[in-house]
Design an enzyme around this catalytic site. Structure first.
Site, PDB file in Angstrom:
ATOM      1  N   ASN A 139       0.886  -1.166   0.000  1.00 29.18           N
ATOM      2  CA  ASN A 139       0.000   0.000   0.000  1.00 29.18           C
ATOM      3  C   ASN A 139       0.923   1.215   0.000  1.00 29.18           C
ATOM      4  O   ASN A 139       1.502   1.568   1.020  1.00 29.18           O
ATOM      5  CB  ASN A 139      -0.887  -0.048   1.249  1.00 29.18           C
ATOM      6  CG  ASN A 139      -1.875   1.092   1.288  1.00 29.18           C
ATOM      7  OD1 ASN A 139      -1.842   1.993   0.436  1.00 29.18           O
ATOM      8  ND2 ASN A 139      -2.749   1.069   2.280  1.00 29.18           N
ATOM      9  N   ARG A 197      -2.604  -2.238  -3.435  1.00 33.18           N
ATOM     10  CA  ARG A 197      -3.823  -1.470  -3.223  1.00 33.18           C
ATOM     11  C   ARG A 197      -3.768  -0.245  -4.142  1.00 33.18           C
ATOM     12  O   ARG A 197      -2.822   0.538  -4.076  1.00 33.18           O
ATOM     13  CB  ARG A 197      -3.920  -1.012  -1.773  1.00 33.18           C
ATOM     14  CG  ARG A 197      -5.143  -0.181  -1.545  1.00 33.18           C
ATOM     15  CD  ARG A 197      -5.238   0.274  -0.112  1.00 33.18           C
ATOM     16  NE  ARG A 197      -6.477   1.001   0.071  1.00 33.18           N
ATOM     17  CZ  ARG A 197      -6.614   2.072   0.830  1.00 33.18           C
ATOM     18  NH1 ARG A 197      -5.577   2.524   1.503  1.00 33.18           N
ATOM     19  NH2 ARG A 197      -7.769   2.669   0.931  1.00 33.18           N
ATOM     20  N   HIS A 212     -13.109   2.089   0.001  1.00 33.19           N
ATOM     21  CA  HIS A 212     -13.151   0.985   0.980  1.00 33.19           C
ATOM     22  C   HIS A 212     -13.855  -0.241   0.388  1.00 33.19           C
ATOM     23  O   HIS A 212     -14.360  -1.087   1.116  1.00 33.19           O
ATOM     24  CB  HIS A 212     -13.941   1.349   2.267  1.00 33.19           C
ATOM     25  CG  HIS A 212     -13.294   2.340   3.157  1.00 33.19           C
ATOM     26  ND1 HIS A 212     -14.026   3.227   3.914  1.00 33.19           N
ATOM     27  CD2 HIS A 212     -11.995   2.580   3.446  1.00 33.19           C
ATOM     28  CE1 HIS A 212     -13.207   3.981   4.623  1.00 33.19           C
ATOM     29  NE2 HIS A 212     -11.968   3.621   4.350  1.00 33.19           N
ATOM     30  N   HIS A 223     -18.386   0.420   7.756  1.00 31.10           N
ATOM     31  CA  HIS A 223     -16.926   0.363   7.923  1.00 31.10           C
ATOM     32  C   HIS A 223     -16.534   1.627   8.681  1.00 31.10           C
ATOM     33  O   HIS A 223     -16.473   2.714   8.109  1.00 31.10           O
ATOM     34  CB  HIS A 223     -16.244   0.301   6.551  1.00 31.10           C
ATOM     35  CG  HIS A 223     -14.746   0.354   6.614  1.00 31.10           C
ATOM     36  ND1 HIS A 223     -13.932  -0.696   6.261  1.00 31.10           N
ATOM     37  CD2 HIS A 223     -13.903   1.348   7.002  1.00 31.10           C
ATOM     38  CE1 HIS A 223     -12.663  -0.357   6.427  1.00 31.10           C
ATOM     39  NE2 HIS A 223     -12.618   0.884   6.877  1.00 31.10           N
ATOM     40  N   GLY A 229     -13.697   3.163  10.601  1.00 30.19           N
ATOM     41  CA  GLY A 229     -12.301   3.250  11.030  1.00 30.19           C
ATOM     42  C   GLY A 229     -12.000   4.718  11.244  1.00 30.19           C
ATOM     43  O   GLY A 229     -12.893   5.490  11.619  1.00 30.19           O
ATOM     44  N   ASN A 230     -10.769   5.118  10.973  1.00 36.03           N
ATOM     45  CA  ASN A 230     -10.487   6.555  11.003  1.00 36.03           C
ATOM     46  C   ASN A 230     -11.192   7.195   9.805  1.00 36.03           C
ATOM     47  O   ASN A 230     -11.935   8.159   9.932  1.00 36.03           O
ATOM     48  CB  ASN A 230      -8.975   6.757  10.992  1.00 36.03           C
ATOM     49  CG  ASN A 230      -8.606   8.148  11.412  1.00 36.03           C
ATOM     50  OD1 ASN A 230      -9.349   8.802  12.145  1.00 36.03           O
ATOM     51  ND2 ASN A 230      -7.491   8.620  10.930  1.00 36.03           N
ATOM     52  N   GLY A 231     -10.983   6.589   8.626  1.00 34.37           N
ATOM     53  CA  GLY A 231     -11.883   6.868   7.499  1.00 34.37           C
ATOM     54  C   GLY A 231     -13.102   5.982   7.686  1.00 34.37           C
ATOM     55  O   GLY A 231     -12.977   4.909   8.270  1.00 34.37           O
ATOM     56  N   ARG A 241     -12.168  13.721   8.740  1.00 33.49           N
ATOM     57  CA  ARG A 241     -12.865  14.271   7.559  1.00 33.49           C
ATOM     58  C   ARG A 241     -14.280  14.675   7.927  1.00 33.49           C
ATOM     59  O   ARG A 241     -14.946  13.999   8.712  1.00 33.49           O
ATOM     60  CB  ARG A 241     -12.933  13.232   6.435  1.00 33.49           C
ATOM     61  CG  ARG A 241     -11.594  12.848   5.877  1.00 33.49           C
ATOM     62  CD  ARG A 241     -11.768  11.991   4.616  1.00 33.49           C
ATOM     63  NE  ARG A 241     -10.529  11.337   4.277  1.00 33.49           N
ATOM     64  CZ  ARG A 241     -10.397  10.011   4.112  1.00 33.49           C
ATOM     65  NH1 ARG A 241     -11.441   9.206   4.234  1.00 33.49           N
ATOM     66  NH2 ARG A 241      -9.233   9.500   3.813  1.00 33.49           N
ATOM     67  N   ARG A 273     -10.923   5.982  21.440  1.00 31.59           N
ATOM     68  CA  ARG A 273     -10.591   5.650  22.837  1.00 31.59           C
ATOM     69  C   ARG A 273     -10.346   6.935  23.618  1.00 31.59           C
ATOM     70  O   ARG A 273     -10.817   7.084  24.749  1.00 31.59           O
ATOM     71  CB  ARG A 273      -9.357   4.747  22.881  1.00 31.59           C
ATOM     72  CG  ARG A 273      -9.647   3.347  22.393  1.00 31.59           C
ATOM     73  CD  ARG A 273      -8.417   2.627  21.960  1.00 31.59           C
ATOM     74  NE  ARG A 273      -7.878   3.186  20.731  1.00 31.59           N
ATOM     75  CZ  ARG A 273      -6.973   2.589  19.960  1.00 31.59           C
ATOM     76  NH1 ARG A 273      -6.494   1.415  20.323  1.00 31.59           N
ATOM     77  NH2 ARG A 273      -6.541   3.139  18.862  1.00 31.59           N
ATOM     78  N   GLY A 310     -11.681  -0.421  12.813  1.00 26.72           N
ATOM     79  CA  GLY A 310     -11.240  -0.104  14.180  1.00 26.72           C
ATOM     80  C   GLY A 310     -12.347   0.268  15.153  1.00 26.72           C
ATOM     81  O   GLY A 310     -12.456  -0.314  16.237  1.00 26.72           O
ATOM     82  N   GLU A 318     -15.433  -2.533  15.048  1.00 23.58           N
ATOM     83  CA  GLU A 318     -15.146  -3.832  15.668  1.00 23.58           C
ATOM     84  C   GLU A 318     -14.969  -3.735  17.170  1.00 23.58           C
ATOM     85  O   GLU A 318     -15.214  -4.704  17.896  1.00 23.58           O
ATOM     86  CB  GLU A 318     -13.852  -4.414  15.076  1.00 23.58           C
ATOM     87  CG  GLU A 318     -13.988  -4.858  13.647  1.00 23.58           C
ATOM     88  CD  GLU A 318     -12.645  -5.127  12.990  1.00 23.58           C
ATOM     89  OE1 GLU A 318     -11.696  -5.533  13.688  1.00 23.58           O
ATOM     90  OE2 GLU A 318     -12.548  -4.917  11.772  1.00 23.58           O
ATOM     91  N   GLU A 376      -8.214  -5.727   4.992  1.00 27.38           N
ATOM     92  CA  GLU A 376      -8.075  -5.375   3.580  1.00 27.38           C
ATOM     93  C   GLU A 376      -6.853  -6.044   2.954  1.00 27.38           C
ATOM     94  O   GLU A 376      -6.885  -6.455   1.804  1.00 27.38           O
ATOM     95  CB  GLU A 376      -8.014  -3.849   3.425  1.00 27.38           C
ATOM     96  CG  GLU A 376      -9.394  -3.232   3.611  1.00 27.38           C
ATOM     97  CD  GLU A 376      -9.375  -1.749   3.941  1.00 27.38           C
ATOM     98  OE1 GLU A 376      -8.954  -1.407   5.066  1.00 27.38           O
ATOM     99  OE2 GLU A 376      -9.782  -0.949   3.092  1.00 27.38           O
TER     100      GLU A 376
HETATM  101  P1  ADP Z   1      -7.996   3.344   9.201  1.00 25.77           P
HETATM  102  O1  ADP Z   1      -7.700   2.044   8.487  1.00 25.77           O
HETATM  103  O2  ADP Z   1      -9.048   4.183   8.548  1.00 25.77           O
HETATM  104  O3  ADP Z   1      -6.796   4.131   9.622  1.00 25.77           O
HETATM  105  P2  ADP Z   1      -8.828   1.642  11.425  1.00 25.77           P
HETATM  106  O4  ADP Z   1      -9.878   0.756  10.872  1.00 25.77           O
HETATM  107  O5  ADP Z   1      -7.499   1.065  11.744  1.00 25.77           O
HETATM  108  O6  ADP Z   1      -8.699   2.962  10.557  1.00 25.77           O
HETATM  109  O7  ADP Z   1      -9.424   2.318  12.736  1.00 25.77           O
HETATM  110  C1  ADP Z   1      -8.654   3.175  13.518  1.00 25.77           C
HETATM  111  C2  ADP Z   1      -9.544   3.783  14.566  1.00 25.77           C
HETATM  112  O8  ADP Z   1     -10.223   2.764  15.298  1.00 25.77           O
HETATM  113  C3  ADP Z   1      -8.790   4.561  15.631  1.00 25.77           C
HETATM  114  O9  ADP Z   1      -8.582   5.901  15.227  1.00 25.77           O
HETATM  115  C4  ADP Z   1      -9.714   4.483  16.818  1.00 25.77           C
HETATM  116  O10 ADP Z   1     -10.616   5.569  16.750  1.00 25.77           O
HETATM  117  C5  ADP Z   1     -10.510   3.234  16.595  1.00 25.77           C
HETATM  118  N1  ADP Z   1     -10.224   2.162  17.564  1.00 25.77           N
HETATM  119  C6  ADP Z   1      -9.243   1.261  17.521  1.00 25.77           C
HETATM  120  N2  ADP Z   1      -9.306   0.451  18.601  1.00 25.77           N
HETATM  121  C7  ADP Z   1     -10.345   0.857  19.348  1.00 25.77           C
HETATM  122  C8  ADP Z   1     -10.935   0.441  20.588  1.00 25.77           C
HETATM  123  N3  ADP Z   1     -10.455  -0.593  21.281  1.00 25.77           N
HETATM  124  N4  ADP Z   1     -12.015   1.129  21.030  1.00 25.77           N
HETATM  125  C9  ADP Z   1     -12.514   2.151  20.324  1.00 25.77           C
HETATM  126  N5  ADP Z   1     -12.010   2.592  19.168  1.00 25.77           N
HETATM  127  C10 ADP Z   1     -10.940   1.968  18.677  1.00 25.77           C
END
Ligand code: ADP
Length: 397
Positions: A8, A92, A181, A209, A211-213, A242, A284, A330, A333, A384
């Site tokens: 990536n 990717r 995604h 999905h 995550g951060n995105g 974003r 967190r 993130g 899950e 991914e």
């Molecule tokens: P990306 O691939 O978009 O960077 P991820 O899917 O890895 O994102 O998700 C990252 C985000 O997941 C972190 O910024 C955080 O907000 C969240 N995260 C990770 N672990 C935890 C947790 N145990 N509890 C709550 N949020 C979490």
């Protein structure tokens, strides 16, 4: 063991994993690493393998030097590409435009097509192309496969894909919803039917999905019919940094107020979303601030949840019937509060979360709704890199 290398490549970074395409989604990869600060006076390479971590700081003038050094470091530990049975390299690629609905084995011609798409993803595709070029040079005898973030959404119905803007301008500029995604939405949505005991051909589902995105998709019998990201990954639900959907008039307002195009871009992509309101983008940290009764954190969380619920609601209507709502990535899950708040008070719609199941740690694909809940609520860990590895190996044969 047959392995895949997944790359990536970003503008100043290169992430890689070497992994078994048959592994579980939650399994640690055989090796993983990151090349950072490419092109800066000092760069860094971090590699993790079997519980160990190796770090090197050195100037990395370009991606080729970085990847070469990664291979040397791996070799020094006896796990270089020449010692391993790497059967395919998966790349990717962010934007496949209208040209790619499926992953593709990379040839010079395919690479030219990816180059043709640079105007649609001026920041991402050039970096992806550099990664492909250096990897093909270093590993010329292994098949390379491009997996597109947009691929799964290639067949969105026109009503979901088109923006109601002037058709000739949209046509000339390639303006439409492409979605991103896609690898994750496809991978996760493919696992849900077996988890809930339904025929994939008759499963209507919403995938969140987060995550951060973050993005949401509506998947009808295996095909995406809508998704929240748009022509760019800036659209849709509120994300870590974003803004997600905003009134487009805000952009004109900011430009007229004296901000440059790059400043507005930076503001909306990197300084907005949950971080823009609360100062943090990690959920967190956000939770810790909410527990300390920080009002900005609380407000950011409420804006986030409100937007998420609006999207889930609109996709329920778009699908007509919903069999499953699935959380991944993130936040999706790991954050039981987000899942509970996203689906609170929807019993009328047959959506009933089981608080005990929801509170269980992230161990793998699972159902977190009550037995009575008509709509199954699921958590399916995404991966991914694993999905790209599977595609790469499948196409390489
Ligand atoms: P990306 O691939 O978009 O960077 P991820 O899917 O890895 O994102 O998700 C990252 C985000 O997941 C972190 O910024 C955080 O907000 C969240 N995260 C990770 N672990 C935890 C947790 N145990 N509890 C709550 N949020 C979490």
């Amino acid at each position: 063991m047959a392995l895949a290398l997944v790359l990536n490549s970003g503008s100043s970074s290169l992430k890689f994993q070497i992994l078994d395409p048959e592994a579980e989604a939650t399994a640690e990869p055989f090796a993983a690493g990151l090349v950072e600060q490419v092109g800066e006076p000092m760069g860094r390479i971090t590699i993790k393998h079997a519980g160990e971590k190796w770090v090197e700081e050195l100037p990395i003038p370009d991606h080729g030097v970085g990847l070469n050094r990664v291979f040397v470091m791996l070799d020094e530990h006896g796990i270089g590409p020449s010692n391993l049975d790497i059967t395919a390299v998966g790349h990717r690629v962010v934007h496949g435009g209208l040209l790619f609905s499926q992953p593709a084995v990379i040839t010079d011609e395919i690479l030219e097509m990816v180059r043709d798409l640079i105007p649609l993803a001026p920041l991402h595709n050039p970096a992806n192309i550099v990664g492909i070029e250096v990897a093909r040079e270093l590993l010329p005898s292994i098949p390379h496969v491009a997996v597109f973030d947009t691929g799964f959404f290639h067949s969105l119905p026109p009503a979901a894909a088109l923006y109601a803007i002037n058709a000739s301008v949209a046509g000339q500029q390639g303006i439409r919803r492409y979605g991103f995604h896609g690898t994750s939405h496809e991978y996760v949505s493919q696992q849900v039917p077996a988890l809930i005991g339904r025929d994939p051909e008759h499963t209507h589902q919403i995938v969140c999905h987060l995550g951060n995105g973050a993005s949401i998709s509506a998947v009808h019998n295996g095909h995406a019919i809508d998704t929240s990201m748009g022509m760019t990954p800036l659209a849709g639900i509120v994300m870590g940094t974003r803004s997600g959907d905003i009134d487009p008039g805000i952009v004109f307002h900011l430009l007229r107020s004296g901000m440059s195009v790059d400043e507005v871009d930076d503001l909306l992509n990197k300084k907005s979303g949950v971080k823009g309101i609360s100062g943090v983008n990690d959920f967190r940290e956000l939770r810790a601030m909410i527990q300390q009764e920080n009002s900005d954190a609380w407000l950011a969380y409420n804006v986030y949840i409100h937007n998420l619920r609006k999207y889930i609601g609109s996709y329920m209507i778009a699908l007509g019937r919903v069999d499953a709502i699935t959380f991944t990535a993130g936040v999706g899950e790991n954050d039981a509060n987000v899942r509970a708040d996203a689906l609170a008070d929807l019993e009328e719609y047959g959506i009933i979360l089981d608080p005990e199941r929801n509170a269980l740690p992230n161990t793998g694909p699972r159902i977190i709704s009550t037995p009575e809940s008509k709509v199954k609520i699921c958590v399916v860990p995404t991966n991914e890199e694993l999905a790209i590895a599977k595609y790469a190996v499948a196409l390489a044969h």
